[in-house]
Design a protein around this motif. Structure first.
Motif, short mmCIF file in Angstrom:
data_model
loop_
_atom_site.label_atom_id
_atom_site.label_comp_id
_atom_site.label_asym_id
_atom_site.label_seq_id
_atom_site.Cartn_x
_atom_site.Cartn_y
_atom_site.Cartn_z
N ASN A 219 -8.02 8.28 50.72
CA ASN A 219 -7.97 8.74 52.12
C ASN A 219 -6.83 9.72 52.35
OD1 ASN A 219 -9.02 8.83 54.71
ND2 ASN A 219 -7.67 7.21 55.47
N SER B 142 -10.81 11.54 48.58
CA SER B 142 -11.74 10.61 49.22
C SER B 142 -11.38 9.16 48.94
CB SER B 142 -13.16 10.90 48.75
OG SER B 142 -13.27 10.73 47.35
N ARG B 143 -10.97 8.84 47.71
CA ARG B 143 -10.71 7.45 47.35
C ARG B 143 -9.48 6.89 48.05
NH1 ARG B 143 -10.73 5.20 41.21
NH2 ARG B 143 -12.74 6.28 41.32
N CYS C 287 -10.84 16.27 44.51
CA CYS C 287 -11.81 15.79 45.51
C CYS C 287 -11.89 14.26 45.49
CB CYS C 287 -13.18 16.39 45.24
SG CYS C 287 -13.28 18.17 45.50
N GLU C 288 -11.85 13.69 44.29
CA GLU C 288 -11.98 12.24 44.16
C GLU C 288 -10.78 11.51 44.75
OE1 GLU C 288 -13.52 8.50 43.14
OE2 GLU C 288 -14.45 10.47 43.32
#
Length: 371
Positions: A333, A330-331, A326-327
């Motif tokens: 993109n 998001s980080r 998940c990280e």
């Protein structure tokens, strides 16, 4: 004779696969560690090829996603405990070789029972009594959900895999009905946070931590289940039936009774997972409350060979991978497919390592030399 030996030599296969019954624990964990190292190397190649990112930065982001802050650490522990609790629920059934694929549904009905108690008994019972009723009700709901396929298996020898799987869909529909019944606010198609003002039914903070009670409950369950399976008469009966039902019957074990009893225990603990998920984590109920943990826990139970202490490490790894994926999504993109690909590669190598733990390859001629 020489020609006969030549013919036999030609017929001998190039490689044999032999099962290893007593693999040393150090060897098993060494193989898993080697598998993780190889998985990280392959993932590094995939990361560079697909995204052009520095693999070390990606791995650092995964670590920070799970342990970057104190809050993230506790969220990781919270999710790990729910997954571990479901794995503990599956352990007795799987050890008996009753393939309980219905943990997802058992979690949901347990969660619905907990949510119902929180909604309808908010101002009726004092908090200690409310917690006790919530726990017992969720366990009863999960136990019933495990009892139904157990009775059909014990009496009619139905296929428990299909039966428990179909029970999941029934539980999803029941949960959908409950969501519509308790919809708040009206028209949102969600229950919303239950008792957000009073926090009645929410797990209290322990030692200043919101999720410490989750950890205490599940680790206690892990210890109790380990003792139950390893050092109790019931655990012995489960082991014998898992090895051979005919042997169990010859030994005077009532197989039908043990199947029903074991699934009551399995379903009750899965229902308790729903209690922890609702009262100790999300404080709401939806069809996504189980979150696929009923299926992921199959990996946890199987890889751990039903040892609840080993399940702690495996649950930790799977939740770490989930949070890390998940990280990085998001980080950096990235879409979910790229991050899930990394998780999938690591899981593939870990699962593949089980082959080399449980089996060994014997090449042509080596068997005769060992003999």
């Amino acid at each position: 004779m020489a020609n006969g030996n030549a013919v036999n030599e030609k017929k001998e296969p190039f490689v044999r696969i032999i099962k290893c019954d007593n693999t040393p624990r150090w060897y098993a964990w060494s193989m898993r560690a080697v598998a993780i190292v190889f998985a990280l190397l392959i993932c590094a190649v995939v990361i560079v090829a697909i995204t052009g990112l520095n693999p070390l930065e990606v791995y650092k982001a995964m670590f920070e996603g799970a342990f970057g802050t104190e809050r993230r650490i506790w969220i990781t522990l919270r999710d790990m405990m729910i997954l571990l609790c479901v794995g503990i629920a599956l352990a007795p059934a799987f050890k008996m070789k009753f393939w309980n694929i219905g943990a997802e549904g058992q979690i949901l009905v347990g969660g619905c029972a907990t949510a119902a108690c929180m909604i309808y008994l908010d101002n009726v019972l004092p908090l200690p009594a409310l917690f006790l009723v919530m726990a017992l009700t969720s366990m009863a709901a999960g136990a019933v959900w495990g009892l139904i396929p157990a009775i059909f298996k014990a009496k009619l020898n139905t296929n428990e895999t299909l039966f428990t799987l179909m029970m999941n869909y029934v539980a999803i529909q029941i949960t959908s009905y409950c969501v519509a019944l308790w919809e708040n606010p009206y028209g949102s198609n969600t229950v919303g946070i239950i008792n957000s003002q009073t926090k009645a039914g929410w797990f209290p903070t322990v030692f200043g931590q919101q999720y410490a009670l989750n950890v205490m409950i599940v680790l206690t369950l892990a210890l109790v289940m380990y003792i139950y399976l390893k050092h109790s008469k019931h655990g012995y009966e489960i082991t014998v039936i898992g090895d051979s039902e005919n042997t169990a019957r010859y030994a005077g074990i009532d197989v039908a009774k043990v199947i029903v009893r074991t699934m009551l225990v399995s379903g009750a603990i899965a229902g308790l997972s729903g209690f922890i998920a609702v009262a100790g984590a999300s404080h709401t109920i939806s069809v996504n409350t189980a979150g696929g943990r009923g299926f992921t826990a199959i990996i946890v139970a199987w890889l751990a060979k039903f040892n609840t202490f080993t399940m702690i490490a495996i649950s930790f790894l799977l939740v770490f991978l989930q949070q890390g994926a998940c990280e990085i999504a998001s980080r950096f993109n990235l879409n979910d497919y790229a991050s899930q690909m990394i998780t999938g590669i690591i899981l593939f190598f870990i699962l593949g390592s089980e082959f080399f733990i449980n089996y060994r390859l014997v090449f042509r001629g080596k068997m005769s030399k060992e003999a």
